[in-house]
Design a protein around this motif. Structure first.
Motif, PDB file in Angstrom:
ATOM      1  N   SER A   1       6.692  -9.350   9.576  1.00  0.00           N
ATOM      2  CA  SER A   1       6.430 -10.387   8.573  1.00  0.00           C
ATOM      3  C   SER A   1       4.950 -10.547   8.214  1.00  0.00           C
ATOM      4  O   SER A   1       4.622 -11.282   7.295  1.00  0.00           O
ATOM      5  N   ASP A   2       4.058  -9.861   8.925  1.00  0.00           N
ATOM      6  CA  ASP A   2       2.624  -9.992   8.678  1.00  0.00           C
ATOM      7  C   ASP A   2       2.071  -8.652   8.177  1.00  0.00           C
ATOM      8  O   ASP A   2       1.993  -7.674   8.933  1.00  0.00           O
TER       9      ASP A   2
ATOM     10  N   TRP B   1      -1.091  -5.616  -5.162  1.00  0.00           N
ATOM     11  CA  TRP B   1      -0.118  -6.652  -4.809  1.00  0.00           C
ATOM     12  C   TRP B   1      -0.824  -7.876  -4.212  1.00  0.00           C
ATOM     13  O   TRP B   1      -0.524  -9.016  -4.558  1.00  0.00           O
TER      14      TRP B   1
ATOM     15  N   ASP C   1      10.531  -6.474   2.158  1.00  0.00           N
ATOM     16  CA  ASP C   1      10.366  -7.884   2.500  1.00  0.00           C
ATOM     17  C   ASP C   1      10.511  -8.750   1.248  1.00  0.00           C
ATOM     18  O   ASP C   1       9.896  -8.492   0.219  1.00  0.00           O
ATOM     19  N   SER C   2      11.317  -9.787   1.354  1.00  0.00           N
ATOM     20  CA  SER C   2      11.605 -10.627   0.180  1.00  0.00           C
ATOM     21  C   SER C   2      10.507 -11.638  -0.124  1.00  0.00           C
ATOM     22  O   SER C   2      10.471 -12.201  -1.222  1.00  0.00           O
ATOM     23  N   LYS C   3       9.599 -11.874   0.820  1.00  0.00           N
ATOM     24  CA  LYS C   3       8.550 -12.871   0.599  1.00  0.00           C
ATOM     25  C   LYS C   3       7.166 -12.229   0.446  1.00  0.00           C
ATOM     26  O   LYS C   3       6.453 -12.498  -0.512  1.00  0.00           O
ATOM     27  N   ALA C   4       6.795 -11.369   1.393  1.00  0.00           N
ATOM     28  CA  ALA C   4       5.442 -10.817   1.386  1.00  0.00           C
ATOM     29  C   ALA C   4       5.314  -9.547   0.554  1.00  0.00           C
ATOM     30  O   ALA C   4       4.202  -9.150   0.201  1.00  0.00           O
TER      31      ALA C   4
ATOM     32  N   LYS D   1      -2.544  -9.825  -6.860  1.00  0.00           N
ATOM     33  CA  LYS D   1      -1.630 -10.369  -7.875  1.00  0.00           C
ATOM     34  C   LYS D   1      -1.947  -9.863  -9.286  1.00  0.00           C
ATOM     35  O   LYS D   1      -1.908 -10.601 -10.266  1.00  0.00           O
TER      36      LYS D   1
ATOM     37  N   TRP E   1       7.314  -3.610   4.442  1.00  0.00           N
ATOM     38  CA  TRP E   1       6.683  -4.371   3.353  1.00  0.00           C
ATOM     39  C   TRP E   1       7.457  -4.212   2.049  1.00  0.00           C
ATOM     40  O   TRP E   1       7.691  -5.189   1.333  1.00  0.00           O
TER      41      TRP E   1
ATOM     42  N   ALA F   1      10.165  -6.530  -2.278  1.00  0.00           N
ATOM     43  CA  ALA F   1      11.594  -6.776  -2.073  1.00  0.00           C
ATOM     44  C   ALA F   1      12.456  -5.736  -2.795  1.00  0.00           C
ATOM     45  O   ALA F   1      13.407  -6.069  -3.495  1.00  0.00           O
TER      46      ALA F   1
END
Length: 489
Positions: free
Chosen positions: A426-427, A349, A285-288, A352, A282, A291
């Motif tokens: 990814s999840d 996170w 990860d660049s999206k979820a 947000k 996590w 990064a």
């Protein structure tokens, strides 16, 4: 008058600053004087370079190796990481081998050299070969950890013996071990991100060859007298000696003073399920996720190493005289509370909330490492004091085996948790739930603290009759050969 007061204040400040600088040197000098320079040097090599630098460097490099080279799911990686602990689980076997089965009349030298060769070959195979099959890579990693485990058995035996012979220095000895491993870990974490970025995970494994190479050298430069008659000992004699060691271990572990803290050590580690691989995937990860870069992940781990050193210093300076039970209880409580920061970080996170990521991750890593180290230190002192003379090496290895089995269950339990909650490459939607379950289990561990003896570090634990050695041959003293001395091989 004012000028004299200012001058006095300046001198006091200067003396205080000088004292801060000289105290560690004086402390190390005291340990060297009472415990032998060769013994201190051996701790630095095994704990500082091996279990400090090598293990920390391996942690980051292997994380990226499994993620980027092998492309394996985090739950599977947790399973593999648990397998790394198998050589540590086998430490009693290494201890019995070195105690009861000498090679060419030597108990220690050949095993140091053997450990170094295994580790050196394993590290170089990963570094210079092309992409290995996952199973082949796992076997090489097992070789690296077998090298660390075998080399660590001998120094652990020496530490246990010194803790029994000089009980007033037992906490200081564990503090020195913790400082060596913490300092080595700090350097390992700081440089690991740089090497992964510039050489890649596979190429970085070349540095893992440093420790086994030094272990081979150590095997040649350590002076060990041939024990009388050991090199002429027949196989039956060695087997008889091994049998006596096993019987003495069984006799010792039956005492409540020994099995209760051993049970606590096992249960507290088993319940402390780790979700590290889920966090690492996590983090990067660049999206979820946040990064984080390779260098910054190394910095995070380095901050943890600094926090571990701070934890050792706090223990050594203020807490080493407290009873084992009270210290472990409050340290475990703070450790559980500090883990909540991790949960807040993940939830923050997902929700947000606009607070910088590095604030939470630095706070969490610092708090967990400090409290974790304070929790660990009294358990190591207690373990050393539980070892009877004559079998201190093998019995300490048994306690560390129990520790490693608990750590293995922690890794595999965490991997199962990640798998059940479907936390993948990814999840990460359920990562917060995994962290919540982990934190609850840390609080549950508090109810087990009654298993820890409510005595101080300078009080005896085992009955006096355990000082009898049941005919076991005492281990030989190891010294580093003087620079100009002749080495007998």
């Amino acid at each position: 008058m004012s000028t004299q007061q200012d001058q006095t204040t300046t001198n006091k400040t200067k003396n205080s600053f000088i004292s801060i600088l000289t105290q560690p040197i004086e402390w190390l000098t005291m340990l060297t004087r009472h415990l032998n320079p060769s013994f201190i040097a051996g701790i630095f090599i095994i704990y500082g370079i091996g279990q400090g630098f090598s293990v920390s460097f391996f942690k980051l490099v292997s994380d990226y190796y499994w993620k980027d080279i092998q492309k394996i799911q985090p739950s599977t990686v947790q399973l593999y990481v648990g397998i790394y602990f198998i050589p540590w689980i086998l430490k009693p076997i290494w201890g019995i081998l070195t105690d009861a089965f000498p090679l060419l009349g030597y108990r220690r030298r050949p095993y140091f050299i053997l450990a170094g060769v295994v580790g050196l070959v394993s590290a170089l195979v990963v570094a210079v070969k092309g992409k290995l099959a996952a199973v082949a890579a796992l076997m090489c990693f097992l070789g690296v950890f077998a090298s660390l485990a075998i080399a660590g058995v001998t120094i652990d035996a020496c530490i246990a013996r010194k803790s029994i012979e000089v009980p007033r220095l037992a906490p200081d000895l564990q503090s020195f071990c913790g400082l060596c491993s913490g300092s080595g870990a700090l350097i390992g974490y700081l440089v690991s991100g740089f090497f992964v970025h510039h050489l890649g995970p596979q190429g970085s494994f070349g540095l893992m060859a440093v420790f086994p190479a030094l272990t081979i050298v150590l095997g040649f430069v350590i002076y060990e007298k041939k024990a009388n008659g050991l090199h002429n000992e027949k196989k039956q004699g060695a087997m008889k000696n091994a049998g006596m060691i096993i019987r003495s271990m069984y006799k010792t572990i039956k005492y409540p003073q020994a099995w209760k803290p051993s049970l606590y050590m096992f249960l507290s580690l088993s319940l402390n399920v780790t979700t590290h691989e889920g966090h690492f995937y996590w983090y990067t990860d660049s999206k979820a996720g946040p990064a984080f870069s390779q260098e910054f992940v190394g910095v995070i781990y380095a901050i943890g190493a600094v926090a571990s050193i701070i934890g050792v210093l706090i223990y050594h300076k203020y807490l080493k005289n407290y009873t084992f039970r009270s210290l472990v209880f409050y340290a475990q409580l703070l450790y559980a509370v500090s883990g909540v920061l991790d949960l807040i970080f993940v939830l923050r996170w997902n929700l947000k909330i606009g607070i910088p990521d590095y604030v939470f991750v630095v706070l969490e890593e610092t708090a967990v490492r400090i409290t974790g180290k304070i929790r660990w230190m009294p358990m190591m002192v207690l373990s050393a004091k539980l070892c009877p003379l004559g079998i201190e090496g093998t019995f300490f290895a048994l306690l560390m085996c129990i520790d490693s089995i608990g750590a293995l269950i922690s890794k595999w339990g965490g991997g199962l948790l990640l798998h059940v909650l479907h936390i993948t490459r990814s999840d990460f939607n359920n990562l917060w739930l995994a962290v919540l379950i982990r934190d609850i289990l840390r609080f549950v561990t508090l109810v087990l603290v009654f298993l820890i003896p409510n005595v101080g570090p300078y009080e005896g634990l085992l009955p006096s009759e355990m000082d009898k050695r049941d005919g076991i041959v005492d281990e030989q003293t190891l010294e580093l050969v003087p620079i100009h001395a002749k080495v007998e091989v």
